[in-house]
Design a protein around this motif. Structure first.
Motif, short mmCIF file in Angstrom:
data_model
loop_
_atom_site.label_atom_id
_atom_site.label_comp_id
_atom_site.label_asym_id
_atom_site.label_seq_id
_atom_site.Cartn_x
_atom_site.Cartn_y
_atom_site.Cartn_z
N SER A 179 -29.58 -5.83 37.52
CA SER A 179 -29.62 -4.37 37.66
C SER A 179 -28.22 -3.82 37.40
CB SER A 179 -30.12 -3.97 39.05
OG SER A 179 -29.25 -4.44 40.04
N SER A 180 -28.20 -2.62 36.86
CA SER A 180 -26.91 -1.99 36.56
C SER A 180 -26.84 -0.62 37.19
CB SER A 180 -26.71 -1.88 35.04
OG SER A 180 -27.66 -1.02 34.48
N ILE A 181 -25.63 -0.19 37.38
CA ILE A 181 -25.34 1.15 37.88
C ILE A 181 -24.63 1.88 36.75
CG2 ILE A 181 -23.95 2.44 39.56
CD1 ILE A 181 -24.21 -0.03 41.39
N ARG A 182 -24.96 3.13 36.55
CA ARG A 182 -24.31 3.91 35.49
C ARG A 182 -23.21 4.76 36.09
NH1 ARG A 182 -26.06 3.86 29.99
NH2 ARG A 182 -27.93 2.59 29.96
N THR A 183 -22.06 4.75 35.43
CA THR A 183 -20.97 5.61 35.85
C THR A 183 -21.25 7.02 35.37
OG1 THR A 183 -19.68 5.31 33.83
CG2 THR A 183 -19.33 3.70 35.61
N PRO A 205 -20.55 -9.46 25.72
CA PRO A 205 -20.92 -8.33 26.58
C PRO A 205 -22.26 -7.68 26.21
CG PRO A 205 -18.60 -8.21 26.07
CD PRO A 205 -19.18 -9.33 25.24
N LYS A 206 -22.63 -7.72 24.94
CA LYS A 206 -23.93 -7.15 24.53
C LYS A 206 -25.09 -7.95 25.12
CE LYS A 206 -22.31 -4.79 20.51
NZ LYS A 206 -22.76 -4.05 19.37
N THR A 207 -24.87 -9.24 25.35
CA THR A 207 -25.90 -10.06 25.99
C THR A 207 -26.13 -9.59 27.42
OG1 THR A 207 -25.30 -11.96 24.62
CG2 THR A 207 -26.50 -12.42 26.67
N VAL A 208 -25.06 -9.24 28.12
CA VAL A 208 -25.17 -8.74 29.49
C VAL A 208 -25.97 -7.44 29.49
CG1 VAL A 208 -23.87 -7.94 31.49
CG2 VAL A 208 -23.01 -9.85 30.14
N THR A 209 -25.72 -6.57 28.53
CA THR A 209 -26.48 -5.32 28.42
C THR A 209 -27.95 -5.61 28.16
OG1 THR A 209 -24.52 -4.17 27.61
CG2 THR A 209 -26.65 -3.14 27.16
N ARG A 210 -28.25 -6.59 27.33
CA ARG A 210 -29.65 -6.96 27.08
C ARG A 210 -30.32 -7.49 28.34
NH1 ARG A 210 -27.67 -8.73 22.02
NH2 ARG A 210 -27.46 -10.86 22.75
N TRP A 211 -29.58 -8.26 29.14
CA TRP A 211 -30.12 -8.76 30.41
C TRP A 211 -30.48 -7.59 31.32
CZ3 TRP A 211 -25.82 -12.90 31.56
CH2 TRP A 211 -26.02 -14.01 30.74
N ALA A 212 -29.62 -6.58 31.35
CA ALA A 212 -29.89 -5.41 32.20
C ALA A 212 -31.13 -4.67 31.71
CB ALA A 212 -28.68 -4.49 32.22
N LYS A 213 -31.25 -4.51 30.41
CA LYS A 213 -32.43 -3.83 29.84
C LYS A 213 -33.70 -4.62 30.10
CE LYS A 213 -30.09 -1.24 26.21
NZ LYS A 213 -29.92 -1.05 24.76
N ALA A 214 -33.59 -5.95 30.14
CA ALA A 214 -34.75 -6.82 30.37
C ALA A 214 -35.08 -6.95 31.85
CB ALA A 214 -34.49 -8.20 29.77
N GLY A 237 -19.69 8.56 33.24
CA GLY A 237 -19.51 8.55 31.79
C GLY A 237 -20.59 7.79 31.04
N GLY A 238 -21.57 7.22 31.78
CA GLY A 238 -22.68 6.51 31.15
C GLY A 238 -22.45 5.02 30.94
N HIS A 239 -21.35 4.50 31.45
CA HIS A 239 -21.05 3.07 31.29
C HIS A 239 -21.77 2.27 32.37
CE1 HIS A 239 -17.91 3.93 28.35
NE2 HIS A 239 -17.59 4.96 29.13
N ARG A 240 -22.14 1.05 32.01
CA ARG A 240 -22.83 0.18 32.97
C ARG A 240 -21.82 -0.56 33.84
NH1 ARG A 240 -28.31 -0.82 31.54
NH2 ARG A 240 -28.77 -0.11 29.44
N ARG A 241 -22.19 -0.73 35.11
CA ARG A 241 -21.44 -1.56 36.05
C ARG A 241 -22.43 -2.42 36.81
NH1 ARG A 241 -18.25 -0.07 33.06
NH2 ARG A 241 -16.31 1.05 33.43
N GLU A 257 -16.41 -8.23 32.14
CA GLU A 257 -16.12 -9.16 33.24
C GLU A 257 -17.31 -10.09 33.50
OE1 GLU A 257 -13.03 -6.52 35.93
OE2 GLU A 257 -15.18 -6.12 36.10
N VAL A 258 -18.52 -9.53 33.46
CA VAL A 258 -19.72 -10.35 33.65
C VAL A 258 -19.86 -11.34 32.50
CG1 VAL A 258 -22.23 -10.32 33.90
CG2 VAL A 258 -20.85 -8.53 34.98
N ALA A 259 -19.63 -10.85 31.29
CA ALA A 259 -19.73 -11.71 30.12
C ALA A 259 -18.76 -12.88 30.20
CB ALA A 259 -19.48 -10.89 28.85
N ALA A 260 -17.56 -12.63 30.68
CA ALA A 260 -16.57 -13.71 30.81
C ALA A 260 -17.04 -14.75 31.83
CB ALA A 260 -15.23 -13.13 31.23
N MET A 261 -17.68 -14.32 32.89
CA MET A 261 -18.16 -15.26 33.90
C MET A 261 -19.25 -16.17 33.35
SD MET A 261 -18.32 -12.66 37.15
CE MET A 261 -18.78 -13.85 38.39
N PHE A 262 -20.11 -15.63 32.47
CA PHE A 262 -21.22 -16.41 31.91
C PHE A 262 -20.87 -17.01 30.54
CE2 PHE A 262 -23.54 -13.89 34.99
CZ PHE A 262 -24.48 -14.78 35.46
N ARG A 263 -19.71 -16.63 30.03
CA ARG A 263 -19.27 -17.08 28.70
C ARG A 263 -20.27 -16.66 27.61
NH1 ARG A 263 -16.25 -22.82 29.72
NH2 ARG A 263 -15.11 -22.11 31.54
#
Length: 71
Positions: free
Chosen positions: A38-42, A25-34, A44-48, A16-22
């Motif tokens: 900030s992300s929240i983990r479910t 999704p892996k780019t969004v994960t890299r942004w969180a790691k950088a 199950g270990g998924h980022r939100r 959903e975040v990736a769609a907003m920024f076009r």
């Protein structure tokens, strides 16, 4: 007017975040790691991501700018 507490704030998936920024999704994960987002983990270990933070980033308000403005 209702106020949202952190527990009731909508959370977005990486797709959903990736769609907003076009971006991918892996780019969004890299942004969180950088630390750009900030992300929240479910359980199950998924980022939100918090919708308000994503919308602020989309509007061009960087985390550093938000900290400086609050002084």
């Amino acid at each position: 007017m209702t106020t949202r507490t952190p527990e009731t704030e909508p959370l977005l998936t990486p797709a959903e975040v990736a769609a907003m920024f076009r971006v991918d999704p892996k780019t969004v994960t890299r942004w969180a790691k950088a630390g750009k987002l900030s992300s929240i983990r479910t359980l199950g270990g998924h980022r939100r991501y918090r919708e308000s933070e994503v919308r602020a980033l989309l509007a061009g308000v960087l985390p550093e700018q938000r900290r400086e403005d609050s002084r």
